[in-house]
Design a protein around this motif. Structure first.
Motif, PDB file in Angstrom:
ATOM      1  N   LEU A 140       0.833  -1.195   0.000  1.00 51.55           N
ATOM      2  CA  LEU A 140       0.000   0.000   0.000  1.00 51.55           C
ATOM      3  C   LEU A 140       0.872   1.251   0.000  1.00 51.55           C
ATOM      4  O   LEU A 140       2.066   1.195   0.328  1.00 51.55           O
ATOM      5  CB  LEU A 140      -0.912  -0.001   1.233  1.00 51.55           C
ATOM      6  N   PRO A 141       0.293   2.402  -0.362  1.00 50.82           N
ATOM      7  CA  PRO A 141       1.068   3.650  -0.310  1.00 50.82           C
ATOM      8  C   PRO A 141       1.644   3.884   1.086  1.00 50.82           C
ATOM      9  O   PRO A 141       1.011   3.585   2.098  1.00 50.82           O
ATOM     10  CB  PRO A 141       0.022   4.716  -0.666  1.00 50.82           C
ATOM     11  N   ASN A 142       2.862   4.401   1.115  1.00 49.28           N
ATOM     12  CA  ASN A 142       3.542   4.737   2.372  1.00 49.28           C
ATOM     13  C   ASN A 142       3.972   3.508   3.179  1.00 49.28           C
ATOM     14  O   ASN A 142       4.197   3.607   4.388  1.00 49.28           O
ATOM     15  CB  ASN A 142       2.666   5.638   3.256  1.00 49.28           C
ATOM     16  N   ALA A 143       4.107   2.359   2.502  1.00 44.59           N
ATOM     17  CA  ALA A 143       4.578   1.166   3.207  1.00 44.59           C
ATOM     18  C   ALA A 143       6.090   1.183   3.367  1.00 44.59           C
ATOM     19  O   ALA A 143       6.643   0.355   4.093  1.00 44.59           O
ATOM     20  CB  ALA A 143       4.146  -0.097   2.462  1.00 44.59           C
ATOM     21  N   GLY A 144       6.770   2.109   2.676  1.00 45.98           N
ATOM     22  CA  GLY A 144       8.221   2.211   2.812  1.00 45.98           C
ATOM     23  C   GLY A 144       8.987   1.538   1.689  1.00 45.98           C
ATOM     24  O   GLY A 144      10.167   1.202   1.852  1.00 45.98           O
ATOM     25  N   LYS A 145       8.336   1.355   0.542  1.00 43.31           N
ATOM     26  CA  LYS A 145       8.984   0.666  -0.583  1.00 43.31           C
ATOM     27  C   LYS A 145      10.176   1.462  -1.122  1.00 43.31           C
ATOM     28  O   LYS A 145      11.245   0.901  -1.397  1.00 43.31           O
ATOM     29  CB  LYS A 145       7.964   0.421  -1.701  1.00 43.31           C
ATOM     30  N   SER A 146       9.999   2.760  -1.285  1.00 50.01           N
ATOM     31  CA  SER A 146      11.089   3.592  -1.815  1.00 50.01           C
ATOM     32  C   SER A 146      12.260   3.651  -0.840  1.00 50.01           C
ATOM     33  O   SER A 146      13.426   3.629  -1.239  1.00 50.01           O
ATOM     34  CB  SER A 146      10.580   5.012  -2.100  1.00 50.01           C
ATOM     35  N   THR A 147      11.949   3.728   0.456  1.00 47.76           N
ATOM     36  CA  THR A 147      13.019   3.736   1.457  1.00 47.76           C
ATOM     37  C   THR A 147      13.804   2.436   1.417  1.00 47.76           C
ATOM     38  O   THR A 147      15.034   2.430   1.524  1.00 47.76           O
ATOM     39  CB  THR A 147      12.421   3.947   2.865  1.00 47.76           C
ATOM     40  N   LEU A 148      13.088   1.330   1.231  1.00 43.08           N
ATOM     41  CA  LEU A 148      13.753   0.028   1.204  1.00 43.08           C
ATOM     42  C   LEU A 148      14.674  -0.095  -0.007  1.00 43.08           C
ATOM     43  O   LEU A 148      15.829  -0.518   0.137  1.00 43.08           O
ATOM     44  CB  LEU A 148      12.718  -1.096   1.183  1.00 43.08           C
ATOM     45  N   ILE A 149      14.198   0.280  -1.193  1.00 43.36           N
ATOM     46  CA  ILE A 149      15.040   0.115  -2.383  1.00 43.36           C
ATOM     47  C   ILE A 149      16.246   1.047  -2.321  1.00 43.36           C
ATOM     48  O   ILE A 149      17.325   0.722  -2.823  1.00 43.36           O
ATOM     49  CB  ILE A 149      14.228   0.322  -3.684  1.00 43.36           C
ATOM     50  N   SER A 150      16.088   2.212  -1.668  1.00 48.69           N
ATOM     51  CA  SER A 150      17.236   3.110  -1.517  1.00 48.69           C
ATOM     52  C   SER A 150      18.240   2.554  -0.508  1.00 48.69           C
ATOM     53  O   SER A 150      19.440   2.801  -0.607  1.00 48.69           O
ATOM     54  CB  SER A 150      16.773   4.502  -1.084  1.00 48.69           C
ATOM     55  N   ALA A 151      17.744   1.773   0.476  1.00 46.99           N
ATOM     56  CA  ALA A 151      18.634   1.177   1.473  1.00 46.99           C
ATOM     57  C   ALA A 151      19.381  -0.030   0.900  1.00 46.99           C
ATOM     58  O   ALA A 151      20.520  -0.305   1.285  1.00 46.99           O
ATOM     59  CB  ALA A 151      17.828   0.751   2.703  1.00 46.99           C
ATOM     60  N   LEU A 152      18.741  -0.734  -0.035  1.00 45.89           N
ATOM     61  CA  LEU A 152      19.336  -1.958  -0.579  1.00 45.89           C
ATOM     62  C   LEU A 152      20.212  -1.718  -1.804  1.00 45.89           C
ATOM     63  O   LEU A 152      21.077  -2.531  -2.117  1.00 45.89           O
ATOM     64  CB  LEU A 152      18.231  -2.955  -0.958  1.00 45.89           C
ATOM     65  N   SER A 153      19.977  -0.597  -2.512  1.00 48.20           N
ATOM     66  CA  SER A 153      20.672  -0.375  -3.785  1.00 48.20           C
ATOM     67  C   SER A 153      21.126   1.081  -3.887  1.00 48.20           C
ATOM     68  O   SER A 153      20.978   1.864  -2.951  1.00 48.20           O
ATOM     69  CB  SER A 153      19.738  -0.705  -4.955  1.00 48.20           C
ATOM     70  N   ALA A 154      21.631   1.420  -5.063  1.00 46.67           N
ATOM     71  CA  ALA A 154      22.077   2.791  -5.314  1.00 46.67           C
ATOM     72  C   ALA A 154      20.956   3.671  -5.848  1.00 46.67           C
ATOM     73  O   ALA A 154      21.175   4.848  -6.139  1.00 46.67           O
ATOM     74  CB  ALA A 154      23.242   2.789  -6.308  1.00 46.67           C
ATOM     75  N   ALA A 155      19.755   3.110  -5.974  1.00 49.11           N
ATOM     76  CA  ALA A 155      18.619   3.901  -6.462  1.00 49.11           C
ATOM     77  C   ALA A 155      18.278   4.981  -5.445  1.00 49.11           C
ATOM     78  O   ALA A 155      18.349   4.759  -4.234  1.00 49.11           O
ATOM     79  CB  ALA A 155      17.410   3.002  -6.700  1.00 49.11           C
ATOM     80  N   ARG A 156      17.879   6.152  -5.948  1.00 51.07           N
ATOM     81  CA  ARG A 156      17.545   7.270  -5.073  1.00 51.07           C
ATOM     82  C   ARG A 156      16.177   7.848  -5.458  1.00 51.07           C
ATOM     83  O   ARG A 156      16.068   8.934  -6.001  1.00 51.07           O
ATOM     84  CB  ARG A 156      18.625   8.360  -5.149  1.00 51.07           C
ATOM     85  N   PRO A 157      15.109   7.102  -5.171  1.00 55.18           N
ATOM     86  CA  PRO A 157      13.774   7.606  -5.485  1.00 55.18           C
ATOM     87  C   PRO A 157      13.361   8.712  -4.521  1.00 55.18           C
ATOM     88  O   PRO A 157      13.971   8.884  -3.453  1.00 55.18           O
ATOM     89  CB  PRO A 157      12.887   6.372  -5.302  1.00 55.18           C
TER      90      PRO A 157
END
Length: 346
Positions: A167-184
């Motif tokens: 769901l929105p605001n579940a922390g998906k963007s934070t997780l991918i930024s923590a695991l990889s070099a992606a910066r959403p």
């Protein structure tokens, strides 16, 4: 860069060049005969998949593409030049549909894979082609054939092994930024992510695995509500789903069921896709008012799989979760190798 994942375009291949009527007129060739050359072939329209592209932006403002026509034939049996093919670059993962029938024309998943979507018209025959014992001086030639005109719909489905959903605001963007070099873009309000984000997460072996952060789904997404309908197709190609649930939510179990119901309603193999479940934001949970162990056990009993408790902000619990992901991917790889081996033997 603007993310565009659906466009409709028109393509037209080149017309074949006309054959011509001509006769040899050399001084010392009294019976020269016909010498009209054939027309050149029209250019084709060809798609090629490129790894460095991530969007269909190039097709948003230019909707019509035409290849070159073939040149007409020349005297002395000279064939006209072929029209130049039109090469259109698209991202890997692009599916090409016939916009009028909905039929899939091709699916470009591999780098440098090509797909001819409109074949150039054949060149017309010159009069030298019609020379025969009965007709020693044909005075006619054929025109080149027209090219093909097609209405196409292009859909981009991102290529990723792991799709992060929730769901929105579940922390998906934070997780991918923590695991990889992606910066959403990350913010404390829902629907921060408006486009899918890709990130490469390194395995312990050093190999890279592509994770896709899919914009937040909501109830009714499979019927076109919210952003989910536009981006559900991006998880069709994923091999594994990482379902994030906001541990600070007042209705964790309802949040879990909402996403599962949307996957079921959307279909296309998503309900059967392997899943890893994780309660995120445990660092922000008041342990006195929220019994995460009990909720995690409830969900685990439903899905018959472990539920990880993690914090994308502090990194807590990420390693065990990743180990589970690598284990499932390894099992899928082994299964595919076995299936390929059995098919080869058959």
């Amino acid at each position: 860069m603007q993310f565009i994942d659906q466009v409709e375009i028109e393509v037209e291949s080149g017309k074949g060049g006309d054959g011509i009527v001509a006769f040899r007129r050399e001084k010392y060739v009294p019976a020269g005969g016909p010498s009209g050359g054939n027309g050149g072939k029209g250019g084709s329209v060809i798609f090629i998949a490129e790894e460095n592209l991530q969007t269909l932006l190039d097709f948003k403002y230019n909707h019509r593409f035409q290849a070159d026509n073939g040149a007409r034939g020349g005297p002395n049996n000279r064939t006209g030049a072929n029209g130049k093919d039109l090469i259109l670059e698209v991202p890997c993962g692009t599916v090409v549909y016939d916009a009028e029938t909905g039929e899939v024309i091709g699916d470009l998943t591999e780098p440098k894979q090509t797909l001819v979507v409109a074949t150039g018209g054949k060149g017309g025959l010159g009069n030298q082609h019609f020379l025969s014992n009965r007709n020693r001086a044909p005075e006619y030639a054929l025109p080149g054939l027209p090219g093909e005109i097609k209405q196409l719909r292009l859909e981009l489905k991102l290529l990723a092994e792991v799709g992060i959903i929730g769901l929105p605001n579940a922390g998906k963007s934070t997780l991918i930024s923590a695991l990889s070099a992606a910066r959403p873009k990350i913010a404390d309000y829902p629907f921060t992510t408006l486009v899918p984000n890709l990130g490469v997460v390194r395995k312990p072996t050093g190999d890279g695995t592509v994770f896709a952060d899919i914009p937040g789904l909501i109830e009714g997404a499979s019927q076109g509500v919210g952003l989910g309908h536009d981006f559900l197709r991006h998880i069709e190609r994923t091999r594994l789903l990482l379902h994030l649930i906001d541990a600070t939510s007042d209705n964790i179990l309802d949040d879990y069921n909402t996403i599962q119901q949307e996957l079921q309603a959307y279909g296309r193999g998503l309900p059967d896709r392997p899943q890893v479940l994780a309660l995120n934001k445990i660092d922000a949970v008041d342990q006195e008012t929220q019994d995460l162990e009990s909720v995690a056990k409830q969900i685990s009993d439903i899905c018959q799989a472990p539920v990880f408790q993690i914090s994308a902000v502090t990194g807590a619990g990420l390693e065990p979760m990743l180990q589970q992901i690598w284990s499932i991917l390894d099992q899928l790889n082994a299964s595919e190798i076995t299936e390929d081996h059995l098919m080869e033997e058959a």
